[in-house]
Design an enzyme around this catalytic site. Structure first.
Site, mmCIF file in Angstrom:
data_model
loop_
_atom_site.group_PDB
_atom_site.id
_atom_site.type_symbol
_atom_site.label_atom_id
_atom_site.label_comp_id
_atom_site.label_asym_id
_atom_site.label_seq_id
_atom_site.Cartn_x
_atom_site.Cartn_y
_atom_site.Cartn_z
ATOM 1 N N ASP A 62 -9.448 8.055 -1.209
ATOM 2 C CA ASP A 62 -8.137 7.616 -0.518
ATOM 3 C C ASP A 62 -8.539 8.384 0.951
ATOM 4 O O ASP A 62 -9.133 9.409 1.021
ATOM 5 C CB ASP A 62 -7.111 8.644 -1.144
ATOM 6 N N PHE B 215 -5.271 0.432 -5.362
ATOM 7 C CA PHE B 215 -3.808 0.731 -5.055
ATOM 8 C C PHE B 215 -3.917 1.094 -3.523
ATOM 9 O O PHE B 215 -2.704 0.860 -2.882
ATOM 10 C CB PHE B 215 -3.603 2.044 -5.464
ATOM 11 N N ALA B 216 -5.007 1.108 -2.733
ATOM 12 C CA ALA B 216 -4.920 1.526 -1.114
ATOM 13 C C ALA B 216 -4.260 0.482 -0.476
ATOM 14 O O ALA B 216 -4.728 -0.831 -0.713
ATOM 15 C CB ALA B 216 -6.529 1.747 -0.954
ATOM 16 N N THR C 163 2.387 -6.502 -5.031
ATOM 17 C CA THR C 163 3.880 -6.538 -5.041
ATOM 18 C C THR C 163 4.386 -8.033 -5.289
ATOM 19 O O THR C 163 3.961 -9.316 -5.163
ATOM 20 C CB THR C 163 4.367 -5.987 -3.650
ATOM 21 N N ASP C 164 5.717 -7.758 -5.712
ATOM 22 C CA ASP C 164 6.729 -9.147 -5.750
ATOM 23 C C ASP C 164 6.989 -9.517 -4.469
ATOM 24 O O ASP C 164 7.488 -10.664 -4.570
ATOM 25 C CB ASP C 164 7.928 -8.703 -6.638
ATOM 26 N N GLU C 165 6.813 -8.884 -3.401
ATOM 27 C CA GLU C 165 7.472 -9.192 -2.064
ATOM 28 C C GLU C 165 6.612 -10.419 -1.612
ATOM 29 O O GLU C 165 7.119 -11.235 -0.750
ATOM 30 C CB GLU C 165 7.340 -8.142 -1.229
ATOM 31 N N TYR D 27 4.185 -6.681 6.130
ATOM 32 C CA TYR D 27 3.656 -6.066 4.912
ATOM 33 C C TYR D 27 3.285 -7.155 3.708
ATOM 34 O O TYR D 27 2.377 -7.012 3.336
ATOM 35 C CB TYR D 27 4.689 -5.208 4.322
ATOM 36 N N LYS E 278 -0.161 -8.460 2.081
ATOM 37 C CA LYS E 278 -0.364 -8.240 0.537
ATOM 38 C C LYS E 278 -0.882 -9.626 -0.034
ATOM 39 O O LYS E 278 -1.704 -9.848 -0.950
ATOM 40 C CB LYS E 278 0.641 -7.550 -0.156
ATOM 41 N N PRO F 72 21.783 6.616 5.061
ATOM 42 C CA PRO F 72 21.844 5.374 5.965
ATOM 43 C C PRO F 72 21.465 4.190 4.709
ATOM 44 O O PRO F 72 20.534 4.101 4.190
ATOM 45 C CB PRO F 72 20.623 5.432 6.911
ATOM 46 N N ARG G 29 17.344 -5.191 -5.308
ATOM 47 C CA ARG G 29 15.825 -4.721 -5.754
ATOM 48 C C ARG G 29 15.914 -4.555 -7.211
ATOM 49 O O ARG G 29 16.822 -4.323 -7.920
ATOM 50 C CB ARG G 29 15.503 -3.680 -5.153
ATOM 51 N N ASN H 22 21.259 -2.226 -3.399
ATOM 52 C CA ASN H 22 21.001 -0.804 -2.845
ATOM 53 C C ASN H 22 22.140 0.034 -2.917
ATOM 54 O O ASN H 22 21.844 1.262 -3.041
ATOM 55 C CB ASN H 22 20.583 -0.890 -1.304
HETATM 56 N N1 NAD Z 1 5.710 1.407 -4.101
HETATM 57 C C1 NAD Z 1 6.432 0.195 -4.467
HETATM 58 O O1 NAD Z 1 7.586 0.083 -4.713
HETATM 59 C C2 NAD Z 1 5.295 -0.848 -4.644
HETATM 60 C C3 NAD Z 1 5.745 -1.796 -5.649
HETATM 61 C C4 NAD Z 1 4.603 -2.763 -6.092
HETATM 62 C C5 NAD Z 1 3.489 -2.794 -5.370
HETATM 63 N N2 NAD Z 1 2.946 -1.808 -4.726
HETATM 64 C C6 NAD Z 1 1.798 -1.602 -4.279
HETATM 65 O O2 NAD Z 1 1.053 -0.591 -5.112
HETATM 66 C C7 NAD Z 1 0.118 0.026 -4.172
HETATM 67 C C8 NAD Z 1 0.489 1.597 -3.958
HETATM 68 O O3 NAD Z 1 1.806 1.818 -3.363
HETATM 69 P P1 NAD Z 1 2.365 3.043 -2.894
HETATM 70 O O4 NAD Z 1 4.106 2.957 -3.073
HETATM 71 O O5 NAD Z 1 1.674 4.022 -3.901
HETATM 72 O O6 NAD Z 1 1.777 3.118 -1.520
HETATM 73 P P2 NAD Z 1 1.535 4.392 -0.765
HETATM 74 O O7 NAD Z 1 1.873 4.314 0.775
HETATM 75 O O8 NAD Z 1 2.505 5.822 -1.416
HETATM 76 O O9 NAD Z 1 0.133 5.025 -0.973
HETATM 77 C C9 NAD Z 1 -0.855 4.136 -0.464
HETATM 78 C C10 NAD Z 1 -2.048 5.103 -0.512
HETATM 79 O O10 NAD Z 1 -3.332 4.549 0.023
HETATM 80 C C11 NAD Z 1 -4.082 4.938 0.904
HETATM 81 N N3 NAD Z 1 -4.802 4.581 1.881
HETATM 82 C C12 NAD Z 1 -4.151 3.708 3.024
HETATM 83 N N4 NAD Z 1 -5.098 3.027 3.458
HETATM 84 C C13 NAD Z 1 -6.308 3.341 2.931
HETATM 85 C C14 NAD Z 1 -7.747 2.763 3.355
HETATM 86 N N5 NAD Z 1 -7.692 2.050 4.219
HETATM 87 N N6 NAD Z 1 -8.660 3.253 2.393
HETATM 88 C C15 NAD Z 1 -8.274 4.093 1.269
HETATM 89 N N7 NAD Z 1 -7.064 4.786 1.227
HETATM 90 C C16 NAD Z 1 -5.972 4.128 1.849
HETATM 91 C C17 NAD Z 1 -3.110 6.156 1.414
HETATM 92 O O11 NAD Z 1 -3.460 7.458 2.014
HETATM 93 C C18 NAD Z 1 -2.095 6.322 0.394
HETATM 94 O O12 NAD Z 1 -2.640 7.461 -0.414
HETATM 95 C C19 NAD Z 1 0.171 -0.691 -2.700
HETATM 96 O O13 NAD Z 1 -0.920 -1.665 -2.777
HETATM 97 C C20 NAD Z 1 1.459 -1.415 -2.884
HETATM 98 O O14 NAD Z 1 1.292 -2.730 -2.034
HETATM 99 C C21 NAD Z 1 4.145 -0.795 -4.162
#
Ligand code: NAD
Length: 355
Positions: free
Chosen positions: A32, A80-81, A133-135, A159, A163, A214, A223, A258
């Protein structure tokens, strides 16, 4: 055996790593970059656990990734990053392109080189799972059917566009090079360890602090909410049994505007932590100018995952949101550290970069 997880100090990645080590003996290499969203405090209970190896680094750093892959020989990589916050992507899209697109490309290239060199059985068993993501599907109107895996990609924010681009790269690395990939497209997650810039933790924390709650526009943006641990179980299921090259939509059949979400949180807080001054938390709600290009509705059709891999969420929105509010009430230290930035100093003291 070992898996390599990227972004495992973030909200979903952190929950996934904790969940994984609760279920299995298999070690996790956790890479990370520790952006503002990465928080090692989330992983504190793994201190001293030799099945968890944290590495501070970037998915775009090919030398680092090549070394990690060669050293730890993971049987799977779970990505996940990402930069993940829509509002931040509107103000500064550059980082989103860098990590979500260029970073994913670099990660895929390193993984491809590693996978190419694996002996037969290991090569066949290897998986690259991309968390998305679904987005990417854009927005729905009220009467549209929920998104299924065949919906066209129509991303609307920097964003979701970044993705979507990463999903296409992953797909192409399978079709062109044969890399054994899996992609999951999940709806909005909520639950413990969620960074307090996102709606649900923000509302809980602002409510408790007596600040305004807000709400963008009319609060009728819908959502489809999924408890984060259910997302983790879906990823485990897809990793174990998903068909190579396929995508799976993940969702909880929990569509909520929301404003309803905020009202539900306020009622739970009224019950669990009544205001000393009297009155109701919902009185703190304030409507603010809507986000530009705000998608109106997301909804996920998760029937493929249920039909083909037998996955179903365990939590309803009602059980999951109550657990979440209870977690935030019981973990004020975590919240204080995140909001004050003290966790960054803690990181400096606790962790050395490991390779
Ligand atoms: N949060 C949601 O509701 C949701 C829903 C569907 C999909 N996602 C996807 O799931 C994944 C995780 O989402 P999240 O909500 O945990 O995000 P988050 O922003 O909480 O966590 C992202 C993590 O990635 C790390 N990171 C960022 N850039 C990096 C890089 N270049 N190299 C290594 N690490 C890096 C960050 O330090 C952080 O720990 C993402 O890919 C997101 O698109 C999120």
């Amino acid at each position: 055996m070992t898996i390599l997880v990227s972004g495992g100090a973030g909200f979903i990645g952190g929950n996934f790593v904790l969940d994984w080590l609760d279920h299995f003996d298999e070690a996790v290499i956790n890479l990370d970059k520790l952006t503002y969203a990465g928080n090692l405090e989330t992983l504190k209970r793994l201190n001293g656990n030799n099945r968890h190896v944290f590495v501070h680094g970037d998915i775009g750093d090919r030398d680092l990734i090549n070394n990690l892959l060669a050293m730890h020989k993971p049987r799977a990589v779970i990505n996940f990053a990402a930069e993940s916050h829509v509002d931040r992507s509107i103000h500064g899209p550059g980082e989103f392109i860098q990590t979500n697109v260029v970073g994913t490309f670099n990660l895929l290239e390193s993984v491809r080189g590693y996978w190419d060199g694996l002996p037969g059985g290991e090569k066949q068993a290897f998986r690259f799972l991309h968390v998305s993501t679904d987005e990417v599907y854009g927005t729905l109107s009220r009467d549209d059917a929920p998104f299924n895996e065949l919906n066209r990609y129509e991303p609307n924010s920097p964003y979701s566009a970044s993705k979507a681009a990463s999903d296409h790269l992953v797909r192409a690395w399978h079709h062109t090079y044969g890399l054994p990939v899996l992609t999951t497209n999940c709806s909005n997650n909520y639950g413990p360890y969620h960074f307090p810039e996102k709606l649900i933790p923000l509302v809980i924390l602002n409510a408790l602090a007596g600040k305004s709650l807000p709400i963008y526009g009319d609060g009728q943006q819908i959502r489809d909410w999924l408890y984060v641990r259910d997302h983790c179980s879906a990823i485990r299921r897809v990793l174990q049994s998903g068909k190579v090259g396929e995508t799976y939509n993940v969702g909880g059949w929990n569509e909520k505007p929301n404003l309803d979400v905020v009202h539900t949180i306020c009622s739970i807080l009224d019950e669990l932590r009544p205001k000393v001054s009297g009155g109701r938390y919902k009185d703190q709600i304030t409507f603010v100018k809507d986000r530009p290009g705000h998608d109106r509705r997301y909804a996920i059709d998760a029937r493929k995952l249920e039909r083909e891999l037998g996955w179903k969420p365990e939590e309803t929105f009602e059980t999951g949101i109550r657990k979440t509010v209870e977690w935030y009430l019981a973990n004020q230290d975590w919240v204080r550290n995140v909001t004050s930035g003290a966790y960054r100093e803690w990181v400096g003291r606790q962790y050395e970069v490991q390779l």
